[in-house]
Design an enzyme around this catalytic site. Structure first.
Site, short mmCIF file in Angstrom:
data_model
loop_
_atom_site.label_atom_id
_atom_site.label_comp_id
_atom_site.label_asym_id
_atom_site.label_seq_id
_atom_site.Cartn_x
_atom_site.Cartn_y
_atom_site.Cartn_z
CG ASP A 1 -2.64 5.70 -3.87
OD1 ASP A 1 -1.54 4.96 -3.17
OD2 ASP A 1 -3.67 4.90 -3.74
CB SER A 2 1.93 7.11 -0.25
OG SER A 2 2.74 6.90 -1.20
CG ASP B 1 -0.49 3.19 -6.27
OD1 ASP B 1 -0.46 2.00 -6.68
OD2 ASP B 1 -0.10 3.70 -5.26
CD GLU C 1 0.26 -0.84 2.85
OE1 GLU C 1 0.15 -0.72 1.77
OE2 GLU C 1 0.53 0.18 3.56
CE LYS D 1 1.27 -0.04 -5.31
NZ LYS D 1 0.22 0.17 -4.80
O1 KIV Z 1 1.08 4.38 -2.40
C1 KIV Z 1 2.02 3.89 -1.84
O2 KIV Z 1 3.04 4.39 -1.63
C2 KIV Z 1 2.19 2.37 -1.82
C3 KIV Z 1 3.18 1.76 -1.15
C4 KIV Z 1 3.15 1.87 0.38
C5 KIV Z 1 3.18 0.35 -1.42
O3 KIV Z 1 1.23 1.62 -2.24
#
Ligand code: KIV
Length: 272
Positions: free
Chosen positions: A52-53, A91, A190, A121
């Protein structure tokens, strides 16, 4: 313990557990679109995280909170079309699993059905136990995420290292154990102290993937745009940049502009 790298036709949740057992470190990287995922997959990255980044690096939001389930499904389906070898983990975005376990399951099912991703996730421990349990009961592999959980950024207030205090470290260890016992196939830790991350990795049988969690865990994950140096304003200590694409791309694009303006592009060989 052998450290020889075994070739996996398609990486599965089972192969990740095998890698941990064999002492082979797991590589995980984000991707959000077809073209990037093709490169990441061809480079033999074991797990592609449709994180979700995307909310930050693709959409330009300050946090991961605004991204929607529909947007995550769009990104994930593009990545799935490219990934021939990697396991694709998606995510579940903020607001799509926290309110109750039925909603969590509905969101996870939508991701699996509509994107073709291989696992989901979620962020959090005991607070989301029922949701994790229900998703797992439906046969959907779940990866946990503890430590700095960006979906809770307004609770933390900052992106600084988590679980430095005894009480938070204790809760993190309990949450990790609980997620393992529920049946999660792996966990992301993290931005926590390296010694704590190693202790967790040694105390559970499922792979622990770290980001800013030191080298004592079972694998590493980074945001691909950070690794490639496309995001030049983000400079945490844990980040190793392998390129400076921000400058390289900028220079190439400036050159293109100059070539168009000077009528150098296209030349005789670049036209019909
Ligand atoms: O959303 C994401 O990129 C993440 C990573 C930083 C583990 O959850």
């Amino acid at each position: 313990m052998s450290t020889a790298k075994k070739e996996y036709k398609r990486v599965t949740v089972k192969s990740l557990i095998e890698m941990k057992q064999n002492g082979e470190k797991i590589s995980m990287l984000t991707a959000y679109d077809y073209s990037m995922a093709k490169i990441v997959d061809a480079a033999q990255v074991d797990v592609i995280l449709v994180g979700d980044s995307a909310s930050n690096v693709i959409a330009g939001h300050e946090t991961t909170l605004p991204i929607t389930l529909d947007q995550m499904i769009y990104h994930a389906s593009s990545v799935v079309r490219a990934a021939k070898r990697a396991l694709v983990v998606v995510d579940i975005p903020f607001g799509s699993y926290q309110s109750d376990s039925k909603e969590a399951l509905r969101s996870a099912i939508r991701i699996m059905k509509e994107s073709g991703g291989h696992a989901v996730k979620v962020e959090g421990g005991i607070e989301i136990k029922d949701s994790v349990k229900r998703i797992l009961q439906a046969g959907i592999p779940v990866m946990g995420h503890l430590g700095l959980t960006p979906q809770s950024i307004y609770k933390f207030g900052t992106y600084t290292v988590r679980a430095k205090e005894e009480q938070e470290a204790k809760k993190l260890k309990e949450d990790a154990k609980m997620l393992e016992e529920l049946g999660c196939f792996g966990l992301v830790l993290e931005k926590i102290p390296a010694a704590l991350a190693q202790e967790v990795a040694e105390s559970v049988s499922i792979p622990i993937i770290g980001i800013g969690a030191g080298g004592g865990v079972d694998g590493q994950v980074l945001v691909v745009h950070d690794l490639l140096g496309m995001t030049h304003e983000f400079n945490p200590r844990f980040l190793r940049r392998y390129m400076n694409l921000y400058d390289e791309m900028g220079n190439a694009i400036s050159q293109y502009v100059e070539d168009v303006k000077s009528k150098d592009f296209p030349n005789d060989r670049e036209q019909y």
